[in-house]
Scaffold this motif. Structure first.
Motif, PDB file in Angstrom:
ATOM      1  N   SER A 168       2.699   8.565  12.479  1.00 51.78           N
ATOM      2  CA  SER A 168       3.661   9.648  12.326  1.00 51.78           C
ATOM      3  C   SER A 168       3.584  10.674  13.437  1.00 51.78           C
ATOM      4  O   SER A 168       2.529  10.912  14.017  1.00 51.78           O
ATOM      5  CB  SER A 168       3.428  10.347  10.981  1.00 51.78           C
ATOM      6  N   SER A 216       6.335  16.663   6.400  1.00 54.35           N
ATOM      7  CA  SER A 216       5.904  16.372   5.042  1.00 54.35           C
ATOM      8  C   SER A 216       4.416  16.630   4.845  1.00 54.35           C
ATOM      9  O   SER A 216       3.845  16.216   3.843  1.00 54.35           O
ATOM     10  CB  SER A 216       6.200  14.898   4.764  1.00 54.35           C
ATOM     11  N   THR A 262       6.236   9.302   0.731  1.00 52.90           N
ATOM     12  CA  THR A 262       7.232  10.162   1.375  1.00 52.90           C
ATOM     13  C   THR A 262       7.887   9.447   2.550  1.00 52.90           C
ATOM     14  O   THR A 262       8.669  10.041   3.283  1.00 52.90           O
ATOM     15  CB  THR A 262       6.615  11.471   1.917  1.00 52.90           C
ATOM     16  N   GLY A 263       7.521   8.183   2.758  1.00 50.42           N
ATOM     17  CA  GLY A 263       8.017   7.434   3.903  1.00 50.42           C
ATOM     18  C   GLY A 263       9.536   7.361   3.923  1.00 50.42           C
ATOM     19  O   GLY A 263      10.189   7.400   2.880  1.00 50.42           O
ATOM     20  N   ASN A 297       0.133   8.501   7.380  1.00 43.13           N
ATOM     21  CA  ASN A 297       0.378   8.966   8.753  1.00 43.13           C
ATOM     22  C   ASN A 297      -0.116   7.945   9.770  1.00 43.13           C
ATOM     23  O   ASN A 297       0.571   7.645  10.750  1.00 43.13           O
ATOM     24  CB  ASN A 297      -0.359  10.290   9.043  1.00 43.13           C
ATOM     25  N   GLY A 348       0.724   5.703  -0.022  1.00 45.12           N
ATOM     26  CA  GLY A 348       0.011   6.986  -0.033  1.00 45.12           C
ATOM     27  C   GLY A 348       0.741   7.884  -1.011  1.00 45.12           C
ATOM     28  O   GLY A 348       0.684   7.695  -2.216  1.00 45.12           O
ATOM     29  N   THR A 395       0.848  -1.191   0.000  1.00 42.65           N
ATOM     30  CA  THR A 395       0.000   0.000   0.000  1.00 42.65           C
ATOM     31  C   THR A 395       0.881   1.237   0.000  1.00 42.65           C
ATOM     32  O   THR A 395       1.943   1.255   0.618  1.00 42.65           O
ATOM     33  CB  THR A 395      -0.913   0.001   1.240  1.00 42.65           C
ATOM     34  N   THR A 427      -0.082  11.556   3.031  1.00 40.74           N
ATOM     35  CA  THR A 427      -1.509  11.261   3.188  1.00 40.74           C
ATOM     36  C   THR A 427      -1.808  10.879   4.632  1.00 40.74           C
ATOM     37  O   THR A 427      -0.927  10.408   5.354  1.00 40.74           O
ATOM     38  CB  THR A 427      -1.937  10.067   2.307  1.00 40.74           C
TER      39      THR A 427
HETATM   40  C1  LIG Z   1      10.781  15.868   3.902  1.00 40.79           C
HETATM   41  C2  LIG Z   1      10.128  14.856   4.783  1.00 40.79           C
HETATM   42  C3  LIG Z   1       9.818  15.187   6.084  1.00 40.79           C
HETATM   43  C4  LIG Z   1       9.213  14.258   6.930  1.00 40.79           C
HETATM   44  N1  LIG Z   1       8.898  14.616   8.194  1.00 40.79           N
HETATM   45  C5  LIG Z   1       8.307  13.734   9.026  1.00 40.79           C
HETATM   46  C6  LIG Z   1       7.984  14.118  10.380  1.00 40.79           C
HETATM   47  O1  LIG Z   1       8.207  15.243  10.802  1.00 40.79           O
HETATM   48  N2  LIG Z   1       7.429  13.166  11.169  1.00 40.79           N
HETATM   49  C7  LIG Z   1       7.154  11.917  10.721  1.00 40.79           C
HETATM   50  O2  LIG Z   1       6.652  11.119  11.487  1.00 40.79           O
HETATM   51  N3  LIG Z   1       7.444  11.546   9.458  1.00 40.79           N
HETATM   52  C8  LIG Z   1       8.018  12.424   8.596  1.00 40.79           C
HETATM   53  N4  LIG Z   1       8.323  12.044   7.302  1.00 40.79           N
HETATM   54  C9  LIG Z   1       8.030  10.673   6.876  1.00 40.79           C
HETATM   55  C10 LIG Z   1       6.714  10.477   6.091  1.00 40.79           C
HETATM   56  O3  LIG Z   1       6.293  11.670   5.511  1.00 40.79           O
HETATM   57  C11 LIG Z   1       5.615   9.932   6.964  1.00 40.79           C
HETATM   58  O4  LIG Z   1       5.949   8.645   7.359  1.00 40.79           O
HETATM   59  C12 LIG Z   1       4.221   9.916   6.291  1.00 40.79           C
HETATM   60  O5  LIG Z   1       3.262   9.514   7.216  1.00 40.79           O
HETATM   61  C13 LIG Z   1       4.158   9.029   5.076  1.00 40.79           C
HETATM   62  O6  LIG Z   1       2.955   9.301   4.390  1.00 40.79           O
HETATM   63  P1  LIG Z   1       2.757   8.854   2.881  1.00 40.79           P
HETATM   64  O7  LIG Z   1       1.382   9.182   2.480  1.00 40.79           O
HETATM   65  O8  LIG Z   1       3.823   9.416   2.051  1.00 40.79           O
HETATM   66  O9  LIG Z   1       2.896   7.298   3.010  1.00 40.79           O
HETATM   67  P2  LIG Z   1       3.821   6.254   2.208  1.00 40.79           P
HETATM   68  O10 LIG Z   1       5.230   6.638   2.284  1.00 40.79           O
HETATM   69  O11 LIG Z   1       3.252   6.066   0.867  1.00 40.79           O
HETATM   70  O12 LIG Z   1       3.569   4.954   3.075  1.00 40.79           O
HETATM   71  C14 LIG Z   1       4.087   4.854   4.364  1.00 40.79           C
HETATM   72  C15 LIG Z   1       3.707   3.495   4.969  1.00 40.79           C
HETATM   73  O13 LIG Z   1       2.328   3.438   5.216  1.00 40.79           O
HETATM   74  C16 LIG Z   1       1.710   2.372   4.516  1.00 40.79           C
HETATM   75  N5  LIG Z   1       0.411   2.885   4.100  1.00 40.79           N
HETATM   76  C17 LIG Z   1       0.162   4.052   3.424  1.00 40.79           C
HETATM   77  N6  LIG Z   1      -1.162   4.233   3.273  1.00 40.79           N
HETATM   78  C18 LIG Z   1      -1.762   3.179   3.864  1.00 40.79           C
HETATM   79  C19 LIG Z   1      -3.127   2.787   4.026  1.00 40.79           C
HETATM   80  N7  LIG Z   1      -4.134   3.513   3.560  1.00 40.79           N
HETATM   81  N8  LIG Z   1      -3.371   1.622   4.672  1.00 40.79           N
HETATM   82  C20 LIG Z   1      -2.380   0.867   5.153  1.00 40.79           C
HETATM   83  N9  LIG Z   1      -1.078   1.188   5.032  1.00 40.79           N
HETATM   84  C21 LIG Z   1      -0.776   2.324   4.391  1.00 40.79           C
HETATM   85  C22 LIG Z   1       2.683   2.026   3.427  1.00 40.79           C
HETATM   86  O14 LIG Z   1       2.567   0.674   3.059  1.00 40.79           O
HETATM   87  C23 LIG Z   1       4.008   2.318   4.081  1.00 40.79           C
HETATM   88  O15 LIG Z   1       4.405   1.241   4.874  1.00 40.79           O
HETATM   89  C24 LIG Z   1       8.927  12.957   6.449  1.00 40.79           C
HETATM   90  C25 LIG Z   1       9.246  12.633   5.140  1.00 40.79           C
HETATM   91  C26 LIG Z   1       9.835  13.564   4.311  1.00 40.79           C
HETATM   92  C27 LIG Z   1      10.157  13.195   2.905  1.00 40.79           C
END
Ligand SMILES: Cc1cc2nc3c(=O)[nH]c(=O)nc-3n(C[C@H](O)[C@H](O)[C@H](O)COP(=O)(O)OP(=O)(O)OC[C@H]3O[C@@H](n4cnc5c(N)ncnc54)[C@H](O)[C@@H]3O)c2cc1C
Ligand code: SF4
Ligand code: SF4
Lengths: 442, 458
Positions: free
Chosen positions: B145, B131, B70-71, B140, B67, B65, B136
């Motif tokens: 997160s 992020s 950005t993980g 989070n 979002g 899965t 998404t």
């Molecule tokens: C510049 C930058 C800054 C950041 N700052 C922070 C911060 O301050 N604090 C922090 O905690 N993180 C931070 N992050 C990390 C990241 O943004 C978080 O982990 C965020 O929650 C990921 O969201 P995403 O939508 O990109 O998920 P993705 O990266 O697409 O997925 C993350 C994980 O969640 C799972 N997933 C996604 N959606 C679902 C769903 N609907 N159901 C089940 N599983 C799912 C995926 O399989 C994966 O394991 C940062 C990242 C970047 C690039």
């Protein structure tokens, strides 16, 4: 010694994804921070249409995992080159260089395919915008055609129906050509009434010269009002941005050399441009001519002296206009290459705010591309139309009677967009508004 | 895998299979991890998700899965030839319930949109990962997160009242309720929070909102060493003040951020504290003054207050760029998020510095000082295998030290691929076995995000 050889080699081998410094490609750490600012990603929500996706694709090409093919060409011509991603990118990715390398690869591989798009590219990139006199001649004919109302007549008798579909759609969009070109409005050298504080060169541009020569006159006037002697060579070459953005780097280099030959840099404090799109290219001649031993040093000096008009005026400090405009709300649309390309954001606003009577209102999404993007509105009419619509929508909500913008492409895009929606909002260059205020100062 | 069959089970335009379309889904925000999937699917609702999971079950196809990708632990990096299930087309805010202070959303809604939506009703969604403009809410929740406001407001988990998920056999389940108090059955909702896409796909989320604070004050304090900054943080909390944000940046991070954002950060100090207090206007003024005084008392070189909301926002935005801005120095930026009890933070920072030096590596640090969540960041080049080896060595030592201080290998980014092999160090064998048992009972075939958190079985 080895350094000069390296650079000389670079000049003979054209910019390409495979040949370029790999660290430029590696610079993208795929954090995604640029995604929400990219208009094409915003439209499709597909990663391939995002900066991060495009860079990954470029890197795959450099790594030999993918080839430069039609699909890549389509993607790179779907990219607006608006550079919103460079403003958003904390990692400092040099997207302009990647973009130019990608498009150069595409032209090299002739991957974009032939047909209509090719015709337009050929007409614009290789012919019209290489020959200033020819461009003016075409402008003359176009003017005659519009002025005699032949256009209306043609449209009425349906002759336009015979033209290819794209041409037919575009025809009502063509700019109204000005009665006079810049060199008929501006003397080769003009001096301010008082003491000259500075001596500057004025770039008149291509589209600006054709459709908006009055803006060039206004620019000269504002410079004169602020103690600048203005040097304006009568026949100027295109800056070459159109060529560089369309993968024709050699032509771009040739035009750059012509411009360097045209101005005696030592005798000037600055070379002024009033078109955002040109400025963002003009300021990087040094990089373009990096491999040219003869022109390299002059290009460096040029880059330092090349200034956007707003930037220059704020730098030297303007004498505030005493006369004002009729009370009116004015908003401001930022040309991508002025705000993202040149990072000139505050200065145009500052100048507008200095005009008595003018009430400045912010435009939501002011730095979001209007869809003009060079010849994008010709090659990608659908996406361009969406962006145009979105822009006009925002403008109409501000309640402003006038929208200021500092790039001819945007200017035309807004005029056409506003007209299509039946809106009477006027489009002006910020410097024209300022010039008007000075004129009213008496 | 029969991709035609997959395509036929979903509405038109839901499946990508062309190589160039898949390529940009081969990675997330994590450095040096990449894998090509066989297909990317964009479900529009829970039924579509169920159809994909049933198909995967039939074909024994792995599903990752995603979002916004950005993980930072490789959580959404595809499994080779597997399916990527991207939630971005499930992006509706379904309900804002101002009487129960709750909001129902689909998983693909961006974090920032949630707070903007809440703000329209005078409400507030506090978790704010850096992020948030891109990430998404589903991501989070799946990563539990954190953000810049953890000290006072907690993390994502503290704002999830309920969620809907599709489990591996295609069943759609609802866990939780709008009730503040609800003790019916096991708390399975919490099991899904932080499950990193390994137990099910989250398809709806019921979020808790709080009243929007009326005022906020932002302070910057600069220090000639990191210890004094850490002492300031402890002293502020000892003075019974819980600021919403206490972030620190070291010299290298400050320089990179300033290089990008041009907000006038002082680049001549070793450490910078970025502090915010929010709440009732009178209290906020009082607390800001007290914090400034404490900072000075503990050796801050300079303390400045943001002039207005706009400047405060500018500074916060600059702080949010820290991680990506560090990429300016070297091609590869490897960020960790070892976390320790707050009282051990200064020791941890010093240890990271020394470890970096010992291995001849370039290291920058920043992080959430208020909650002990540190981001030691290695600036390196993935093409330099020898150096990458030293990075791994240093990382391993940092994790061990964090664990020895009673800390954790990851405070907010999740285990994913990147920290999977370190996980057993933090758990005794019995506890680790229990974790594996939970995974095995919910996803017996191991089709959901295999290889994440746990190594692939067999
Ligand atoms: C510049 C930058 C800054 C950041 N700052 C922070 C911060 O301050 N604090 C922090 O905690 N993180 C931070 N992050 C990390 C990241 O943004 C978080 O982990 C965020 O929650 C990921 O969201 P995403 O939508 O990109 O998920 P993705 O990266 O697409 O997925 C993350 C994980 O969640 C799972 N997933 C996604 N959606 C679902 C769903 N609907 N159901 C089940 N599983 C799912 C995926 O399989 C994966 O394991 C940062 C990242 C970047 C690039
Ligand atoms: S271009 Fe910049 S902002 Fe976009 S993903 Fe790459 S590093 Fe991040
Ligand atoms: S230049 Fe504009 S359209 Fe192209 S990737 Fe960057 S933001 Fe997107």
């Amino acid at each position: 010694m080895s350094e000069t050889t390296g650079i000389a080699n670079q000049a003979s081998s054209p910019l390409s994804l495979k040949g370029m410094d790999y660290s430029v490609l590696q610079q993208c750490m795929h954090c995604g921070m640029c995604l929400p600012t990219c208009p094409t990603y915003d439209t499709t929500r597909l990663e391939r249409n995002s900066p991060r996706g495009r860079i990954a694709w470029m890197r795959a090409i450099a790594d030999g995992e993918m080839s430069v093919d039609k699909a890549f060409a389509d993607e790179m011509y779907y990219c607006l080159g608006c550079l919103a991603c460079t403003t958003a990118c904390p990692a400092g990715v040099d997207y302009p260089t990647l973009f130019e390398a990608a498009r150069a690869d595409i032209e090299q591989a002739e991957a974009a395919g032939h047909g209509q798009r090719d015709f337009w590219r050929w007409l614009a990139v290789k012919t019209l915008f290489m020959r200033p006199r020819l461009l003016r001649f075409v402008g003359r004919v176009l003017r005659l055609y519009q002025w005699t109302n032949t256009d209306v007549f043609f449209r009425k008798i349906g002759l336009m129906r015979l033209a290819p579909a794209r041409l037919r759609e575009l025809e009502p969009q063509t700019p109204r050509v000005c009665a006079k070109f810049s060199h008929q409005l501006i003397e080769p050298e003009e001096k301010p009434t008082g003491e000259s504080r500075y001596r500057v060169g004025l770039l008149t541009g291509c589209v600006q010269d054709l459709a908006f020569s009055d803006i060039n006159r206004d620019t000269a006037d504002v410079l004169l009002a602020n103690g600048c002697a203005v040097v304006t060579p009568p026949v100027q070459s295109c800056c070459g941005s159109l060529h560089a953005h369309n993968g024709e780097l050699e032509l771009a280099r040739e035009l750059a050399r012509r411009n360097l030959d045209l101005f005696d840099l030592d005798s000037l404090d600055a070379v002024i441009t009033n078109a955002g799109g040109c400025g963002s290219h003009l300021k990087h001649y040094a990089k373009l001519l990096d491999g040219d031993v003869k022109y390299r040093d002059r290009a460096h000096a040029w880059d330092k002296k090349c200034k956007d008009i707003h930037e220059w005026l704020v730098e030297i400090g303007i004498s505030p206009p005493k006369g004002g405009l009729a009370e009116q709300a004015v908003t401001y649309h930022e040309s991508c290459h002025l705000c993202h390309g040149q990072k000139v954001k505050a200065q145009p606003r500052e100048l507008l705010r200095a005009i008595p009577g003018l009430e400045f209102v912010e435009l939501p999404e002011s730095d979001w591309c209007c869809g003009s993007a060079g010849i994008y509105n010709i090659t990608q009419p659908e996406q361009a139309g969406k962006l145009q619509h979105r822009k006009v929508e925002h403008i109409s909500k501000t309640g402003a009677v006038c929208v200021a913008t500092a790039n001819p492409g945007c200017h035309l895009q807004l005029v056409n967009g506003l007209r299509e929606q039946g809106l009477t909002v006027e489009v002006r260059h910020p410097i024209s508004l300022l010039a008007e205020a000075y004129r009213r100062s008496g | 895998m029969n991709l035609t069959e997959l395509t036929s089970r979903l509405p038109e335009g839901s499946v990508l299979t062309a190589r160039e379309d898949l390529l940009p889904y081969a990675f997330d925000g994590t450095a040096a991890l990449k894998q090509m999937p066989a297909a990317v699917v964009f479900p529009r609702n829970a039924e579509d998700v169920a159809a994909v999971l049933r198909f995967a079950d039939e074909q024994n196809a792995p599903v990752v899965t995603r979002g916004s990708g950005t993980g930072l632990s490789g959580g959404s990096v595809p499994v080779k030839n597997g399916i990527v299930l991207c939630t971005l087309r499930m992006d509706k805010v379904l309900e804002v319930d101002t009487r129960n202070l709750a909001m129902m959303v689909e998983p693909g809604v961006l974090t920032k949109v949630i707070d903007e939506e809440a703000a329209k009703h005078g409400l507030f969604y506090p978790p704010d990962p850096s992020s948030m403009k891109v990430s998404t809410i589903g991501g989070n929740v799946a990563n539990n997160s954190g953000g810049l406001r953890g000290l006072k407001y907690g993390v994502t988990r503290d704002y999830v009242m309920g969620l809907e998920a599709v489990i591996p056999d295609g069943e759609i389940v609802w866990l939780g309720s709008k009730c503040v108090k609800d003790v019916a059955g096991y708390n399975l909702r919490d099991l899904f929070i932080g499950s990193e896409g390994t137990l099910g796909v989250i398809t709806r989320i019921l979020l808790k909102l709080v009243p929007r604070p009326k005022a906020k004050r932002t302070l910057l304090a600069t220090y000639s060493d990191i210890e004094r900054a850490a002492e300031t943080v402890s002293a502020v909390i000892e003075a019974k003040i819980i600021p919403c944000t206490m972030e620190f940046l070291d010299r290298m991070t400050i320089r990179c951020v300033e290089d990008f954002a041009h907000v006038g950060l002082p680049t001549d100090c070793e450490a910078l504290l970025f502090m915010e207090t929010d709440g009732h206007p009178a209290v906020v003024e009082e607390e800001a003054a007290a914090m400034a005084e404490i900072a000075r008392k503990y050796g801050a070189k300079e303390v400045t207050l943001a002039a207005d909301e706009a400047q405060a926002l500018q500074l916060a935005t600059a702080r949010r760029s820290a991680f990506a801005a560090l990429a300016r120095i070297k091609p590869t930026t490897i960020l960790e998020d070892a976390t320790v009890p707050r009282s051990e933070l200064a020791r941890m920072v010093r240890f990271c510095e020394e470890t970096g030096k010992k291995h001849g590596l370039q290291l920058a640090s920043f992080g959430h000082m208020g909650d002990g969540n540190l981001h030691p960041t290695f600036l390196t080049n993935e093409k330099d295998t020898e150096e990458m080896h030293r990075v791994e060595q240093a990382m391993s030592e940092i994790f061990d030290f964090a664990i020895s201080l009673g800390g954790t290998i990851t405070g907010e980014h999740g285990v994913g691929l990147a920290k999977r092999d370190f996980l057993p160090r933090q758990f005794d064998p019995g506890s680790y076995a229990l974790l594996s048992k939970v995974k095995a009972s919910l996803d017996p075939k191991g089709l959901l995000n295999p290889g994440k958190i746990f190594p692939v079985q067999g």
